[in-house]
Scaffold this motif. Structure first.
Motif, PDB file in Angstrom:
ATOM      1  N   GLN A 147      36.942  39.406  46.496  1.00 16.61           N
ATOM      2  CA  GLN A 147      35.553  39.854  46.437  1.00 16.61           C
ATOM      3  C   GLN A 147      35.249  40.805  47.593  1.00 16.61           C
ATOM      4  OE1 GLN A 147      33.411  39.231  43.921  1.00 16.61           O
ATOM      5  NE2 GLN A 147      35.186  38.257  42.964  1.00 16.61           N
ATOM      6  N   ALA A 148      36.285  41.181  48.350  1.00 14.15           N
ATOM      7  CA  ALA A 148      36.107  42.072  49.501  1.00 14.15           C
ATOM      8  C   ALA A 148      35.758  43.484  49.035  1.00 14.15           C
ATOM      9  CB  ALA A 148      37.381  42.102  50.345  1.00 14.15           C
ATOM     10  N   PRO A 149      35.076  44.255  49.867  1.00 17.07           N
ATOM     11  CA  PRO A 149      34.787  45.658  49.529  1.00 17.07           C
ATOM     12  C   PRO A 149      36.081  46.426  49.292  1.00 17.07           C
ATOM     13  CG  PRO A 149      33.495  44.943  51.431  1.00 17.07           C
ATOM     14  CD  PRO A 149      34.490  43.862  51.172  1.00 17.07           C
ATOM     15  N   CYS A 150      36.003  47.412  48.424  1.00 15.93           N
ATOM     16  CA  CYS A 150      37.182  48.214  48.084  1.00 15.93           C
ATOM     17  C   CYS A 150      37.399  49.304  49.125  1.00 15.93           C
ATOM     18  CB  CYS A 150      37.008  48.838  46.702  1.00 15.93           C
ATOM     19  SG  CYS A 150      38.399  49.841  46.174  1.00 15.93           S
ATOM     20  N   PRO A 151      38.563  49.331  49.787  1.00 14.09           N
ATOM     21  CA  PRO A 151      38.855  50.385  50.772  1.00 14.09           C
ATOM     22  C   PRO A 151      39.002  51.749  50.093  1.00 14.09           C
ATOM     23  CG  PRO A 151      40.308  48.483  51.037  1.00 14.09           C
ATOM     24  CD  PRO A 151      39.633  48.334  49.724  1.00 14.09           C
ATOM     25  N   ASP A 152      38.835  52.798  50.865  1.00 10.19           N
ATOM     26  CA  ASP A 152      39.059  54.148  50.359  1.00 10.19           C
ATOM     27  C   ASP A 152      40.489  54.280  49.860  1.00 10.19           C
ATOM     28  OD1 ASP A 152      36.490  54.780  51.080  1.00 10.19           O
ATOM     29  OD2 ASP A 152      37.060  55.740  52.981  1.00 10.19           O
ATOM     30  N   GLY A 153      40.661  54.988  48.751  1.00  9.01           N
ATOM     31  CA  GLY A 153      41.985  55.215  48.201  1.00  9.01           C
ATOM     32  C   GLY A 153      42.456  54.123  47.264  1.00  9.01           C
ATOM     33  N   MET A 154      41.657  53.060  47.110  1.00  2.48           N
ATOM     34  CA  MET A 154      42.004  51.986  46.189  1.00  2.48           C
ATOM     35  C   MET A 154      40.968  51.932  45.070  1.00  2.48           C
ATOM     36  SD  MET A 154      43.502  48.940  48.624  1.00  2.48           S
ATOM     37  CE  MET A 154      44.785  49.288  49.849  1.00  2.48           C
ATOM     38  N   ALA A 155      41.133  50.996  44.165  1.00  5.59           N
ATOM     39  CA  ALA A 155      40.226  50.906  43.017  1.00  5.59           C
ATOM     40  C   ALA A 155      39.928  49.452  42.698  1.00  5.59           C
ATOM     41  CB  ALA A 155      40.850  51.600  41.801  1.00  5.59           C
ATOM     42  N   VAL A 156      38.827  49.230  41.993  1.00  4.02           N
ATOM     43  CA  VAL A 156      38.412  47.895  41.562  1.00  4.02           C
ATOM     44  C   VAL A 156      38.532  47.803  40.041  1.00  4.02           C
ATOM     45  CG1 VAL A 156      36.508  46.264  41.394  1.00  4.02           C
ATOM     46  CG2 VAL A 156      36.794  47.620  43.469  1.00  4.02           C
ATOM     47  N   ARG A 157      39.106  46.694  39.571  1.00  2.54           N
ATOM     48  CA  ARG A 157      39.126  46.430  38.136  1.00  2.54           C
ATOM     49  C   ARG A 157      38.898  44.944  37.920  1.00  2.54           C
ATOM     50  NH1 ARG A 157      42.880  50.007  34.287  1.00  2.54           N
ATOM     51  NH2 ARG A 157      41.464  48.899  32.870  1.00  2.54           N
ATOM     52  N   VAL A 158      38.622  44.572  36.691  1.00  2.41           N
ATOM     53  CA  VAL A 158      38.429  43.168  36.336  1.00  2.41           C
ATOM     54  C   VAL A 158      39.471  42.780  35.297  1.00  2.41           C
ATOM     55  CG1 VAL A 158      36.889  41.472  35.283  1.00  2.41           C
ATOM     56  CG2 VAL A 158      35.969  43.206  36.856  1.00  2.41           C
ATOM     57  N   ILE A 176      50.317  25.898  31.203  1.00  2.00           N
ATOM     58  CA  ILE A 176      49.248  26.675  30.571  1.00  2.00           C
ATOM     59  C   ILE A 176      48.044  26.664  31.509  1.00  2.00           C
ATOM     60  CG2 ILE A 176      47.684  26.854  28.622  1.00  2.00           C
ATOM     61  CD1 ILE A 176      50.567  27.555  27.957  1.00  2.00           C
ATOM     62  N   VAL A 177      47.543  27.854  31.836  1.00  5.91           N
ATOM     63  CA  VAL A 177      46.427  27.999  32.755  1.00  5.91           C
ATOM     64  C   VAL A 177      45.286  28.734  32.060  1.00  5.91           C
ATOM     65  CG1 VAL A 177      45.640  29.025  34.928  1.00  5.91           C
ATOM     66  CG2 VAL A 177      47.924  28.020  34.787  1.00  5.91           C
ATOM     67  N   GLU A 178      44.107  28.119  32.044  1.00  5.04           N
ATOM     68  CA  GLU A 178      42.914  28.790  31.531  1.00  5.04           C
ATOM     69  C   GLU A 178      42.279  29.538  32.702  1.00  5.04           C
ATOM     70  OE1 GLU A 178      41.973  28.885  28.468  1.00  5.04           O
ATOM     71  OE2 GLU A 178      43.284  27.354  27.586  1.00  5.04           O
ATOM     72  N   MET A 179      42.279  30.855  32.651  1.00  3.17           N
ATOM     73  CA  MET A 179      41.828  31.648  33.791  1.00  3.17           C
ATOM     74  C   MET A 179      40.575  32.433  33.437  1.00  3.17           C
ATOM     75  SD  MET A 179      43.038  31.978  36.849  1.00  3.17           S
ATOM     76  CE  MET A 179      42.541  32.911  38.300  1.00  3.17           C
ATOM     77  N   PRO A 180      39.501  32.237  34.194  1.00  2.39           N
ATOM     78  CA  PRO A 180      38.316  33.075  33.971  1.00  2.39           C
ATOM     79  C   PRO A 180      38.596  34.497  34.436  1.00  2.39           C
ATOM     80  CG  PRO A 180      38.030  31.734  35.934  1.00  2.39           C
ATOM     81  CD  PRO A 180      39.308  31.270  35.302  1.00  2.39           C
ATOM     82  N   ALA A 181      37.741  35.423  34.056  1.00  5.22           N
ATOM     83  CA  ALA A 181      37.903  36.807  34.504  1.00  5.22           C
ATOM     84  C   ALA A 181      37.886  36.854  36.031  1.00  5.22           C
ATOM     85  CB  ALA A 181      36.785  37.676  33.931  1.00  5.22           C
ATOM     86  N   PHE A 182      38.702  37.727  36.610  1.00  6.21           N
ATOM     87  CA  PHE A 182      38.704  37.843  38.062  1.00  6.21           C
ATOM     88  C   PHE A 182      38.790  39.309  38.493  1.00  6.21           C
ATOM     89  CE2 PHE A 182      43.040  37.022  36.665  1.00  6.21           C
ATOM     90  CZ  PHE A 182      43.839  37.898  37.405  1.00  6.21           C
ATOM     91  N   ARG A 183      38.144  39.595  39.599  1.00  2.33           N
ATOM     92  CA  ARG A 183      38.065  40.945  40.158  1.00  2.33           C
ATOM     93  C   ARG A 183      39.291  41.206  41.028  1.00  2.33           C
ATOM     94  NH1 ARG A 183      36.165  42.875  45.178  1.00  2.33           N
ATOM     95  NH2 ARG A 183      35.042  44.879  45.167  1.00  2.33           N
ATOM     96  N   VAL A 184      39.869  42.391  40.893  1.00  2.02           N
ATOM     97  CA  VAL A 184      41.013  42.767  41.721  1.00  2.02           C
ATOM     98  C   VAL A 184      40.760  44.114  42.387  1.00  2.02           C
ATOM     99  CG1 VAL A 184      42.716  41.470  40.379  1.00  2.02           C
ATOM    100  CG2 VAL A 184      42.223  43.847  39.764  1.00  2.02           C
ATOM    101  N   VAL A 185      41.355  44.282  43.549  1.00  2.00           N
ATOM    102  CA  VAL A 185      41.336  45.549  44.270  1.00  2.00           C
ATOM    103  C   VAL A 185      42.783  45.955  44.500  1.00  2.00           C
ATOM    104  CG1 VAL A 185      40.805  46.677  46.476  1.00  2.00           C
ATOM    105  CG2 VAL A 185      39.120  45.167  45.404  1.00  2.00           C
ATOM    106  N   GLY A 186      43.100  47.201  44.251  1.00  2.09           N
ATOM    107  CA  GLY A 186      44.481  47.618  44.428  1.00  2.09           C
ATOM    108  C   GLY A 186      44.694  49.105  44.275  1.00  2.09           C
ATOM    109  N   VAL A 187      45.942  49.472  44.123  1.00  2.81           N
ATOM    110  CA  VAL A 187      46.352  50.867  44.019  1.00  2.81           C
ATOM    111  C   VAL A 187      46.709  51.168  42.564  1.00  2.81           C
ATOM    112  CG1 VAL A 187      47.928  52.645  44.849  1.00  2.81           C
ATOM    113  CG2 VAL A 187      47.279  50.735  46.364  1.00  2.81           C
ATOM    114  N   PRO A 188      45.894  51.936  41.854  1.00  2.00           N
ATOM    115  CA  PRO A 188      46.151  52.176  40.435  1.00  2.00           C
ATOM    116  C   PRO A 188      47.278  53.175  40.213  1.00  2.00           C
ATOM    117  CG  PRO A 188      44.245  53.434  41.133  1.00  2.00           C
ATOM    118  CD  PRO A 188      44.658  52.592  42.321  1.00  2.00           C
ATOM    119  N   SER A 189      47.962  53.033  39.082  1.00  2.00           N
ATOM    120  CA  SER A 189      48.954  54.027  38.698  1.00  2.00           C
ATOM    121  C   SER A 189      48.247  55.324  38.332  1.00  2.00           C
ATOM    122  CB  SER A 189      49.774  53.516  37.515  1.00  2.00           C
ATOM    123  OG  SER A 189      48.919  53.276  36.389  1.00  2.00           O
TER     124      SER A 189
END
Length: 262
Positions: free
Chosen positions: A182-193, A110-123
């Motif tokens: 926490q890196a800047p979001c490259p063009d063509g990708m998206a940021v979500r939390v 069991i892992v208690e995880m705080p909110a975290f920022r992700v960068v990636g390729v959205p559907s």
């Protein structure tokens, strides 16, 4: 590539181990085609009932299998059946239940995880239960050329390549191959939390396209009912620890958001 199952338990499959279990499985499949979609209709009329919960309650391996069987009988999707005034088919009730549990232990943490920022390729586009599995497979084919660039951005926890199914108010809200960063979001990708959550984390070994689906099935059908936890309507996470996700010794993890059952 495997998919996260409320959408992504989507690929779960069970395996029979003897002639007897094979025969019973075939009987179960026959019952699934015509009778159980009628039995579950009344449950779906409950406005608070989630489609995934109803599917698992009646023994379906995945929401996709449930949705297809339901549509064959009623001509509409399970979500459409929750609308007022919808006509549904009805047949005499027949129940056949076989339950064998505890064949193999399931290790988890069991892992208690705080909110975290992700960068990636959205559907993109609409993903329905009936076709989500096929769309997810094509999605990962399209994303593969960008995986190394994504991994180069990873600087947070959970480390490595992630597959996240986002939910909002209990409904699917997008899928993303991504990394915690926490890196800047490259063009063509998206940021979500990804919201803070309590996760039950399970290890997986083997070709992700099959092993992860089998793990999802075991977690939802064997571990969850007796765990003392309920599946939270949050963001499901898969973590891929091996670059070659189709290797026989590929390592990955399933992060299932949970809450203590009342």
């Amino acid at each position: 590539m495997g998919t996260n199952e409320a959408l992504r338990c989507l690929a779960a499959h069970s395996t029979t181990r003897s002639g007897v279990s094979t025969l019973l499985e075939r009987s179960r499949q026959r019952l699934r085609v015509g009778l159980r979609p009628c039995m579950v209709a009344s449950d779906l009329l409950d406005r608070d009932a989630r489609v995934i919960d109803v599917a698992l309650r009646y023994g379906y391996d995945s929401p996709t299998a449930f949705a297809r069987a339901f549509r064959r009988v009623h001509g509409i999707s399970p979500s459409e059946a929750k609308s007022e005034g919808v006509k549904l088919a009805s047949y005499p009730r027949l129940v056949f239940t076989l339950s064998v549990k505890g064949e193999e232990p399931m290790d988890y943490k069991i892992v208690e995880m705080p909110a975290f920022r992700v960068v990636g390729v959205p559907s993109t586009g609409e993903w329905e239960l009936e076709d989500a599995g096929e769309k997810a497979v094509q999605y990962w084919v399209d994303v593969e050329p960008q995986v190394d660039a994504l991994l180069g951005l990873s600087d947070g926890e959970p480390a490595g390549l992630l597959g996240v199914q986002f939910c909002r108010d209990g409904a699917f809200d997008g899928y993303m191959a991504c990394v915690a960063t926490q890196a800047p979001c490259p063009d063509g990708m998206a940021v979500r939390v990804v919201p803070a959550a309590t996760y039950a984390v399970f290890e997986c070994t083997g070709d992700v396209s099959t092993a992860m689906g089998e793990l999802w099935h075991r977690v939802l059908s064997e571990w969850l009912p007796s765990s003392g936890f309920s599946w939270e309507s949050g963001s499901d996470v898969e973590r891929y620890l091996s670059r070659d996700m189709h290797a026989a010794d590929s390592r990955s993890e399933l992060w299932l958001p949970v809450v203590r059952a009342e």
